[in-house]
Design a protein around this motif. Structure first.
Motif, PDB file in Angstrom:
ATOM      1  N   LEU A 103      58.207  20.190  52.942  1.00 48.47           N
ATOM      2  CA  LEU A 103      58.892  19.069  52.292  1.00 48.47           C
ATOM      3  C   LEU A 103      57.921  18.310  51.395  1.00 48.47           C
ATOM      4  O   LEU A 103      58.258  17.943  50.266  1.00 48.47           O
ATOM      5  CB  LEU A 103      59.482  18.140  53.351  1.00 48.47           C
ATOM      6  N   ALA A 104      56.708  18.096  51.891  1.00 46.99           N
ATOM      7  CA  ALA A 104      55.709  17.383  51.095  1.00 46.99           C
ATOM      8  C   ALA A 104      55.341  18.171  49.841  1.00 46.99           C
ATOM      9  O   ALA A 104      55.187  17.591  48.754  1.00 46.99           O
ATOM     10  CB  ALA A 104      54.469  17.116  51.939  1.00 46.99           C
ATOM     11  N   ALA A 105      55.220  19.478  49.976  1.00 41.65           N
ATOM     12  CA  ALA A 105      54.889  20.308  48.817  1.00 41.65           C
ATOM     13  C   ALA A 105      55.965  20.201  47.746  1.00 41.65           C
ATOM     14  O   ALA A 105      55.672  20.119  46.550  1.00 41.65           O
ATOM     15  CB  ALA A 105      54.707  21.758  49.251  1.00 41.65           C
ATOM     16  N   ARG A 106      57.208  20.183  48.195  1.00 38.36           N
ATOM     17  CA  ARG A 106      58.305  20.048  47.236  1.00 38.36           C
ATOM     18  C   ARG A 106      58.248  18.692  46.540  1.00 38.36           C
ATOM     19  O   ARG A 106      58.498  18.577  45.338  1.00 38.36           O
ATOM     20  CB  ARG A 106      59.646  20.221  47.954  1.00 38.36           C
ATOM     21  N   GLY A 107      57.902  17.646  47.283  1.00 36.33           N
ATOM     22  CA  GLY A 107      57.821  16.314  46.696  1.00 36.33           C
ATOM     23  C   GLY A 107      56.672  16.158  45.723  1.00 36.33           C
ATOM     24  O   GLY A 107      56.709  15.296  44.846  1.00 36.33           O
ATOM     25  N   ARG A 108      55.633  16.974  45.892  1.00 38.02           N
ATOM     26  CA  ARG A 108      54.498  16.914  44.970  1.00 38.02           C
ATOM     27  C   ARG A 108      54.698  17.801  43.739  1.00 38.02           C
ATOM     28  O   ARG A 108      54.238  17.475  42.659  1.00 38.02           O
ATOM     29  CB  ARG A 108      53.213  17.339  45.695  1.00 38.02           C
ATOM     30  N   GLU A 109      55.388  18.908  43.936  1.00 37.43           N
ATOM     31  CA  GLU A 109      55.421  19.934  42.896  1.00 37.43           C
ATOM     32  C   GLU A 109      56.799  20.163  42.277  1.00 37.43           C
ATOM     33  O   GLU A 109      56.887  20.680  41.164  1.00 37.43           O
ATOM     34  CB  GLU A 109      54.925  21.261  43.486  1.00 37.43           C
ATOM     35  N   GLY A 110      57.854  19.809  42.988  1.00 40.28           N
ATOM     36  CA  GLY A 110      59.184  20.209  42.526  1.00 40.28           C
ATOM     37  C   GLY A 110      60.059  19.077  42.041  1.00 40.28           C
ATOM     38  O   GLY A 110      61.279  19.202  42.016  1.00 40.28           O
ATOM     39  N   GLY A 111      59.463  17.954  41.683  1.00 45.66           N
ATOM     40  CA  GLY A 111      60.294  16.859  41.226  1.00 45.66           C
ATOM     41  C   GLY A 111      60.563  15.861  42.331  1.00 45.66           C
ATOM     42  O   GLY A 111      60.224  16.084  43.493  1.00 45.66           O
ATOM     43  N   PRO A 112      61.189  14.732  41.993  1.00 40.59           N
ATOM     44  CA  PRO A 112      61.337  13.665  42.990  1.00 40.59           C
ATOM     45  C   PRO A 112      62.310  14.026  44.113  1.00 40.59           C
ATOM     46  O   PRO A 112      63.356  14.629  43.888  1.00 40.59           O
ATOM     47  CB  PRO A 112      61.867  12.486  42.170  1.00 40.59           C
ATOM     48  N   LEU A 113      61.925  13.648  45.338  1.00 40.44           N
ATOM     49  CA  LEU A 113      62.810  13.712  46.496  1.00 40.44           C
ATOM     50  C   LEU A 113      63.606  12.416  46.566  1.00 40.44           C
ATOM     51  O   LEU A 113      63.216  11.396  45.996  1.00 40.44           O
ATOM     52  CB  LEU A 113      61.994  13.860  47.783  1.00 40.44           C
ATOM     53  N   THR A 114      64.713  12.452  47.285  1.00 40.89           N
ATOM     54  CA  THR A 114      65.439  11.225  47.604  1.00 40.89           C
ATOM     55  C   THR A 114      65.403  11.039  49.115  1.00 40.89           C
ATOM     56  O   THR A 114      65.538  12.003  49.874  1.00 40.89           O
ATOM     57  CB  THR A 114      66.899  11.297  47.130  1.00 40.89           C
ATOM     58  N   TYR A 115      65.177   9.807  49.544  1.00 40.59           N
ATOM     59  CA  TYR A 115      65.194   9.582  50.986  1.00 40.59           C
ATOM     60  C   TYR A 115      66.044   8.360  51.316  1.00 40.59           C
ATOM     61  O   TYR A 115      66.046   7.359  50.605  1.00 40.59           O
ATOM     62  CB  TYR A 115      63.775   9.449  51.553  1.00 40.59           C
ATOM     63  N   ALA A 116      66.791   8.473  52.387  1.00 38.77           N
ATOM     64  CA  ALA A 116      67.664   7.405  52.863  1.00 38.77           C
ATOM     65  C   ALA A 116      66.890   6.482  53.787  1.00 38.77           C
ATOM     66  O   ALA A 116      65.875   6.856  54.379  1.00 38.77           O
ATOM     67  CB  ALA A 116      68.860   7.991  53.605  1.00 38.77           C
ATOM     68  N   SER A 117      67.381   5.251  53.908  1.00 40.28           N
ATOM     69  CA  SER A 117      66.899   4.343  54.948  1.00 40.28           C
ATOM     70  C   SER A 117      68.081   3.515  55.427  1.00 40.28           C
ATOM     71  O   SER A 117      69.121   3.457  54.763  1.00 40.28           O
ATOM     72  CB  SER A 117      65.789   3.421  54.433  1.00 40.28           C
ATOM     73  N   SER A 118      67.906   2.867  56.558  1.00 37.65           N
ATOM     74  CA  SER A 118      68.968   2.010  57.091  1.00 37.65           C
ATOM     75  C   SER A 118      68.916   0.612  56.500  1.00 37.65           C
ATOM     76  O   SER A 118      69.625  -0.281  56.959  1.00 37.65           O
ATOM     77  CB  SER A 118      68.890   1.946  58.617  1.00 37.65           C
ATOM     78  N   GLY A 119      68.096   0.408  55.464  1.00 40.61           N
ATOM     79  CA  GLY A 119      68.042  -0.875  54.780  1.00 40.61           C
ATOM     80  C   GLY A 119      66.647  -1.170  54.277  1.00 40.61           C
ATOM     81  O   GLY A 119      65.651  -0.674  54.830  1.00 40.61           O
ATOM     82  N   VAL A 120      66.562  -1.961  53.242  1.00 42.13           N
ATOM     83  CA  VAL A 120      65.260  -2.352  52.689  1.00 42.13           C
ATOM     84  C   VAL A 120      64.475  -3.120  53.754  1.00 42.13           C
ATOM     85  O   VAL A 120      64.967  -4.071  54.359  1.00 42.13           O
ATOM     86  CB  VAL A 120      65.446  -3.218  51.433  1.00 42.13           C
ATOM     87  N   GLY A 121      63.250  -2.693  53.991  1.00 43.67           N
ATOM     88  CA  GLY A 121      62.407  -3.352  54.971  1.00 43.67           C
ATOM     89  C   GLY A 121      62.595  -2.874  56.396  1.00 43.67           C
ATOM     90  O   GLY A 121      61.885  -3.325  57.295  1.00 43.67           O
TER      91      GLY A 121
END
Length: 329
Positions: A148-166
């Motif tokens: 997953l990290a390799a894809r985020g470095r080499e294959g364009g931006p990943l999107t990640y969810a969260s349950s809220g800012v902060g």
């Protein structure tokens, strides 16, 4: 965002706090002779609320008296209810059931926090903890955290969810992004339920969730877990690596829950409560109830809990400095 006027309003209370503490009575032998309220900075109905109410019932049965009553005071990133507990009279009749957010993360994350998570409270004991996990859709090509990290470095931006800012899910995920130098876009949700749904659907690339929220979906094969905050692999899911095994030990940041009283509460009351907690948490019925909520009993007595909390405040300060995530006052 925390309303500035709300924080300003509660920030005016410390003078009254000093007066109330100066008048604090010695611990009466008859304590508790009236209902003890447990202030909770979260709304009713959630798992933390159920934990508080279950604990209140068992404290009443163990310590006697007219009972323990949970009072919900949600709002302002859990600042409102926690501040109310901080300024309550230290007479043993107000307690605070808090979390890593209220008594550690907010110290670094909330500007002009109107209470001091360490100095304004007397620790009674840690209750339980919940691990976090990083999950991806079952359709994801990433079968490891490294992939997953390799894809985020080499294959364009990943999107990640969260349950809220902060939220913890936001901070832990962003620490992964920053440490691994990934290209990634944060997609915040209002709570974890929709974040989980969209992760299953492949709308986002990954989500750092509490383990109880996703374990069934991992077992059913609808999500793939690339790392879990447990110290070792779980017997029931031996294919899921710990974050340490996956090469990201810094992501093993648990959610945790504890009980406090206002600072200067008479020590005999603190001692009675602290002694009762391990017995209550060891009760078979309590253990079973916690398991249904996804909590792991993790009792720590007052002295050890105080040291643990101080270490967590430092840990969250480092996470906030790394990620730059803050809530405006």
């Amino acid at each position: 965002m925390i309303a500035r006027r709300r924080l300003l309003a509660v920030s005016l209370v410390p003078a009254g706090l000093a007066r109330a503490r100066a008048q604090a009575p010695a611990a009466p032998e008859t304590w508790p002779s009236r209902p003890v309220r447990i202030l909770l900075a979260y709304p009713p109905g959630g798992s933390t609320d159920v934990l508080a109410r279950t604990l209140a019932e068992r404290l009443a049965a163990t310590l006697g008296g007219p009972g323990f009553v949970v009072e919900n005071r949600p709002g302002g990133a859990a600042v409102v209810g926690t501040q109310a507990a901080a300024v309550a009279a230290p007479d043993g009749y107000t307690l605070s059931l808090g979390t890593n957010q209220t008594h550690a993360a907010n110290a670094a994350m909330v500007r002009d926090l109107p209470y001091r998570p360490v100095e304004d409270f007397a620790p009674i004991g840690r209750l339980a903890e919940v691990h976090h996990a990083l999950v991806v859709p079952a359709s994801s090509a990433a079968r490891s955290l490294a992939a997953l990290a390799a894809r985020g470095r080499e294959g364009g931006p990943l999107t990640y969810a969260s349950s809220g800012v902060g939220s913890a899910s936001h901070v832990i995920a962003e620490s992964f992004v920053r440490r691994e130098r990934l290209q990634a876009v944060h997609v915040p949700y209002r709570g974890g339920a929709q974040a989980v749904t969209d992760t299953v659907a492949g709308t986002v690339d990954f989500f750092v969730s509490t383990w109880p929220q996703v374990v069934t979906l991992v077992q059913d094969g609808r999500l793939r877990c690339l790392g879990l905050g447990a110290p070792r692999r779980l017997a029931e899911l031996p294919e899921v690596p710990s974050f340490a095994e996956a090469g990201a030990p810094y992501m093993a940041v648990d959610a945790w829950f504890g009980l406090w009283a206002p600072a200067q509460t008479p020590q005999p009351i603190i001692d009675r409560l602290s002694a009762a907690l391990p017995r209550i948490l060891a009760e078979p019925g309590m253990t079973a109830r916690l398991a249904t909520l996804g909590f792991l009993p993790a009792p720590l007595p007052a002295v050890e809990f105080a040291a643990f909390q101080r270490a967590e405040v430092a840990r969250w300060r480092g996470l906030v400095e790394l990620t730059g995530i803050r809530l405006e006052g």
